[in-house]
Structure formats: structure tokens, C-alpha cells
Enzyme design. Sequence first.
Site, PDB file in Angstrom:
ATOM      1  N   CYS A   1      47.444  42.227  40.602  1.00  0.00           N
ATOM      2  CA  CYS A   1      46.023  42.357  40.922  1.00  0.00           C
ATOM      3  C   CYS A   1      45.741  42.703  42.387  1.00  0.00           C
ATOM      4  O   CYS A   1      44.630  43.093  42.727  1.00  0.00           O
ATOM      5  CB  CYS A   1      45.295  41.066  40.580  1.00  0.00           C
ATOM      6  SG  CYS A   1      45.486  40.637  38.872  1.00  0.00           S
TER       7      CYS A   1
ATOM      8  N   HIS B   1      37.050  44.117  36.861  1.00  0.00           N
ATOM      9  CA  HIS B   1      38.290  43.943  37.614  1.00  0.00           C
ATOM     10  C   HIS B   1      39.329  44.930  37.109  1.00  0.00           C
ATOM     11  O   HIS B   1      40.195  44.585  36.312  1.00  0.00           O
ATOM     12  CB  HIS B   1      38.758  42.482  37.446  1.00  0.00           C
ATOM     13  CG  HIS B   1      40.064  42.168  38.096  1.00  0.00           C
ATOM     14  ND1 HIS B   1      40.592  42.871  39.159  1.00  0.00           N
ATOM     15  CD2 HIS B   1      40.985  41.189  37.824  1.00  0.00           C
ATOM     16  CE1 HIS B   1      41.759  42.349  39.508  1.00  0.00           C
ATOM     17  NE2 HIS B   1      42.031  41.339  38.701  1.00  0.00           N
TER      18      HIS B   1
ATOM     19  N   CYS C   1      43.723  36.501  43.717  1.00  0.00           N
ATOM     20  CA  CYS C   1      44.888  35.849  43.147  1.00  0.00           C
ATOM     21  C   CYS C   1      45.695  36.903  42.397  1.00  0.00           C
ATOM     22  O   CYS C   1      45.202  37.988  42.105  1.00  0.00           O
ATOM     23  CB  CYS C   1      44.470  34.718  42.224  1.00  0.00           C
ATOM     24  SG  CYS C   1      43.423  35.280  40.887  1.00  0.00           S
TER      25      CYS C   1
ATOM     26  N   GLY D   1      48.665  37.601  39.252  1.00  0.00           N
ATOM     27  CA  GLY D   1      49.368  37.100  38.081  1.00  0.00           C
ATOM     28  C   GLY D   1      50.811  36.757  38.412  1.00  0.00           C
ATOM     29  O   GLY D   1      51.419  37.381  39.286  1.00  0.00           O
TER      30      GLY D   1
END
Lengths: 316, 458
Positions: B134, B389, B421, B423
Site C-alpha cells: 500500500c 484506496h 499502513c 499489508g
Amino acid sequence: MNFLKTPGFGGTSVQFSPFFETRLAVSACQNYGIVGNGRQYVIELTPNGISEVCYYETNSILLDCSWCECNENLLLSADGDGSLKLWDTACLPAANPIASLVEHMSDACCVDWNLQRKNCFLSSSWDTTIKLWTLDRSTSFRTFAEHTHCVYGVSWNPLHPDVLASASGDCTLRCWDVRSPASILVIGAHDSEILSCDWNKYNEFLLATGSVDSSIRLWDVRNHMIPLAVLDGHTLAVRRVKFSPYHENVIGSCSYDMTVRLWNTVIPQNALLATYDHHTEFAAGFDMSLHEDYLLASVGYDDCIFVWPHTSDPRM
Amino acid sequence: MENIVRRQQVLLEHLRPLERSSTSLVASPCVAGDSAAYERATDYNDDVVIVAAYRTPICKSKRGGFKDTYADDLLAPVLKAVVERTGLDPAEVGDIVVGTVLAPGSQRANECRMAAFYAGFPESVPVRTVNRQCSSGLQAVADVVAAIKAGYYDIGIGAGLESMTANPMAWEGSVNPKVETLQKVQDCLLPMGVTSENVAERYNVTRRAQDEAAVTSHARAAAATAQGKFKDEIIPVETKLVDPKSGEEKPVVISVDDGIRPGTTLASLSKLKPVFKKNGSTTAGNSSQVSDGAGAVLLMKRGVALKKNLPILGVFRSFAAVGVDPAVMGIGPAVAIPAAVKAAGLEISDIDLFEINEAFASQYTYCLQKLGLDPEKVNVNGGAIALGHPLGATGARATATLLHEMKRRGKDCRFGVVSMCIGTGMGAAAVYERGSIVDPLSNVRPIQNNNFLSHDAK
């Protein structure tokens, strides 16, 4: 062309002769004073530039030199092996040194001749002591041992032949009286090592110190809780500070930041008079002529000796 | 020998660096500047600055504006915009780095190279991709900054691209049975939604707090759109929409984000069922949307920007990526932000604006609480819950949004942070400083022809 190259030997100290206005002494070492030999140069200012009169070689490095105040031919050097070498320029090189005073346990790094009691001089060493010598004796007259780290600088008070000051790596500045058994004053002058100190030539109470913290501080021994002035400007450790012989308020300094600077202490916030960046390595030695106002000399680890009037560029 | 060692020590002591309180030298270019009473001038010509930052609209995947758009057609418009709108010769760009996550690696690298050609870049300009999940878009920008600082080139583009329509999240092939031997490895395989539930449970984030964050996100994004705030950063994309029934193609220009639901209320969100866990709190309404989009950031040395008379939107000050427990991957920003802020020589209280990715309202709410951030400084124009996102593009999108908002806010808004954040348990954060000489037209330049606007000009 007022500069002289001393290939392979970086200058550690320079001093104008008190007797001849054109003569200077320069002590020098090889390899940044870490390993190698030393040389004591005597140089002469001529209308065609600087010329070398002679030099004396030593097995160890030389860290400082001082002209004798009572004999125009005598010259003293502080040797890296702990000895003090006395040279007589009137004798043949083969006869020199005329004396080698071996007492210090570690590198001798500063010598200063008394201006009034002209047969005695001081030496300081990395062995944490200061020693008082007279010309007529081969052993020291007295040892001052109170510092806890190398004593990098020592200076006679020009107006009191019994009073001296010492600057040490233990971050203190001490004042001593030869008549008194212990030091008479201790000033925690900097938070870093102090490399140099000098007395004002006109005011018997005024001292200057130069430190690894890159500042120069001015002290009045009558009120030493805070410095009279702090001169900021050097960007690395200040190797040497000297008061002008001509002007009460003028100080010269040289530094590991490779510059030589002149200061006027009347307005401490705006003290910097001049910055000379002619050296390309650590500037280790600096002096101001006693015979000619504002004639300056400096030496450094770039193997160059410069002598220049303060208004001009040393390189010209 | 003993002499030599002693002399070296003495010399080293003399050259010892100082801990000094006041001098002209500063340990970090950002240090103490913000609270100083005077304008601080640590603008160095080798600072890496952002000259332009643009993004496409962010659209819902499979149903939104880009459902029939190829990935390369998403990237090309933003790549083209950063050079066209600054008047830069594309041949001067040293590298294009694209953050992209879900697509197969080699194919996506290929598509990015093709997108550069569509955008008018000559063959001499290289392209590569980077994948840190991300944070890929932010990582791409940070990589370009690092390369410029290393001296590989002076001008570069950091970009991000994701078409979650074309590449849905999936696992290819079988899972190594060895994963059972190590808890952390196992946790890497958790669906993101489950990690969100873990965060909510472990740190007591209530369903109501999460829904409130979602409502705020939608409300702020809707307000920003209505005020036209995104117009500065969005590059309209010419594409097509295919009618799923008739198969008819219709050319369209997509110029607004289509995921924002202005009417979202607590009441409407509270009706939604948790998706990942019975009695859980993570719903479709308080998670980020699955989206398509792209963004690009043009970076160069300050000296180069000044020479070219380009506006300086911001200065890239620091970057940090830090790992956390994969089971609660969402807490990444709570660790990464302090690291990046410290690296810039700042305190969290010095930061005036944050863009923290709302992967899930749970982790977003937790990070705000943990860092003690003022909600009025964070995601002021909405976040991923409202906007969407698109994984690889988010870093570049947030950078564009942050810098344009800092520009609008002016001098009071000096430092900004982008964070998200990641993954499998990581966080990334970057600190930007507002460009000190932003001028929408350009920097000061000499008057070529006297236009006699002033009577004195003779």
C-alpha cells in the site's frame, strides 16, 4: 611573494625575533605531528621575499619555539620526545643544539620566555606539568603539577615577572605565582579542552583563551566567574590566541578551521576584524610583529610560512 | 608506536565535533525552524523538491469511471501532465519509478513503459516499478529522492498506479504448508479486514468511533469536491465507458472522484453488517474503497528548479518504513510517523497537516489516538474511506492532496506528513516541507519586454 614553502614539514609555531625585525623562528614537524622528524627553521624577511637562514633537525617532532629575550642568537624549541632544545644561531649547525633539557615524560608542546626576568623560561607538556627553567641550570627550577590533562599552553604575565597562566586539556585555566606553592587561581574557562592562553600586553588582569569549542574567551582575573567576552567565529578548535603588542583591544588567532582571524574586543558582538583563509591545512602557528604594527605571520600543516601586513592578502 | 597512538588521540580530541547550543551550523535542515521567531533560511540547492504533483480522479473499481480503462491509460495522463504543465522537456527526466501492487510484476512494468511512450516520453527515459504494497506510491517518490540525492540524475518522476478492476486481490498458486510452524508467517496471510478486526479488538476501537471516522471522511471529501479543492490536483482522463448490456462504447472525460457519498450518516452506516467477523466492527462502510487511479510527482534538485524558473511546491525532508506485527498491520503509521518526523529533526507537534491512509477506520482511529493527533489536522479533505484506496497509487495521491492543501494554507502550514499502513505489517511515512517560494505562475523572472504597466518604467 611573502611566503615560503618548507616541503614535507608543516609549521607548528612561528615567532618574530625580539631583536631583529626581519628575523623569525618557525618550528615544524612531519605528518601532522603524528610521526616523523622535526625542524627548527630560522627565516629572514628580505626585499625579495622570505628566505631561509638555516634549519636544525631533530629526531622527533617540534611543537613550539620561543626566542631568548637576553641573547639575540638563542632559540628554544619544544620537542615531541619531551626534551627542550636550545639552539645558538651564532654557532655552526654541527655544534647545535647547545643544550637538550630532558625532564618532561611526554611531548613538550609550549615554551615561553620571561619578558622581564630574561634568563628564565617556561615549558609545558602533555605529561600534565609545567616546568620553570633558568638559562644557567641544566635541571628545572620548579615543576607545577596540578593539571590533570595535557597542558597545551603557558604564558608569562608581561607585567609581573612572577605570574604565569596555563591552559590545559582538563578544561581549566590556572594562574600561578612562582612565589606561591600552589596555583593562585583556577578558572573553568571552557567546557572543552583549552589549547592556548595569552596575557594582555597592557592590562595585567586580562587573559584570553582559545578552546576546542571553537570560541575565544576573554577573562578578567579579578572577576573570573563569567568571561568578559566570548568571540565566536572559528568553526573548529582554536589552536592559538595572541594579544597584539600594539593595541590593547586586538587579538589574533589561528585555528584548525584553517583560518587566521583578527578580533577587536571593544564590541564583542561584532569583534571580527579580518579573516585570512590562505592556509589549506590546519593553521597551527601565528604571531604579530613587535617591530611593525600589524605585520602578521602564520604557519600551518600545509608546509607554508606566510608573513603579511594585515591589510593585504597573504597570498599576494 | 606508543607516541603515534598518543599523538593521534590528542589530534582527534582537538578535532572533536561539538555539541553546541547556538551556531550557524544546524544538525538538520528542519531543526527548530518552525518555532523560531524569524524566517529560517536553510534552503540548499541540493534539496530535493517537488515541482508538480497530480493525480487522476479515483473511481470505484468494476463499477466506476475507469471500469473499462486500461492501466496504461490511467498512468499516461498524469505522466504527461507533470511535464506538460511545467514546460519541462521530457527527455530531461532521469527515471520514472511507478509504485504498483496487484498486477503481475513483469506485465505491469511493461504497461508502465508503454504508458511513458503514450505520455510522449522519448525512448531514452527509463521506467521501473516498485512494490511495497500500500505504500508503493510513496516508496516510488522516496526512491526517486534517494536517487537524486545519490547523484544518479537530477530530475525524476515518482508515480503510482493501480487498476483494481483489472487486477483484483488474489493469491496465485498454493500456500507453503510450512506456514503453520510460525505464527508471524501465518499472520501475513490474514485478509486485511481480519487485521482490522484485530486492531479494533486489541486496542478497543468501538464500532461507533469507526463509523464516525467514516462519516467525517465522506463529509470532508464531499465539501472539498464541492469547493473545487481537488481541481488543482486532478488531471481529467479521456476514456470510454462500455454499456454492460448493449456493449456500446461511449467516450467520456472523467474528472471527479466517484466514490464519495455526501449523504453518509451514522445512522446509515450503523445498519451495515460486519464483513470479516461475527460481532465484528469492520463494515464496507468504514473500510477503504476498492478503486482505480494513478498519480505522479515530479521531483528535482532545488538548484535545477530555480534555474528553470519552476515553482517549488514542497521539499521532501525524510522518509521511514518500519515493520510491525502482521496481525495488526494497520498500526503501521503509529510507528512510522514518529520515525520519519524524528529523522527530519522535528517533533510531532511541529507537523501542521497529515494525510494518513484510511485503510480501515479502526486502524486510522487508533493511529490518531496513539499519536495524540488533532483530528482537525488529519485528512482535512477526506481519506480513502470516501475517496478510495487504489493500492499502488495512494502514496502519490496523498502527496498531491497534501502539497496542494499546504499551498492553499500558506505560511502557517509548514510541515506535512504522508503515511499509510502496509499489508503484512509495516508502516511508511514521509515528511514534506511547504515550498518557501510557491507562486502559482512561476518564480520571479526578469521582465523580457517592458510592458509599461508602471509609469516609472521608462
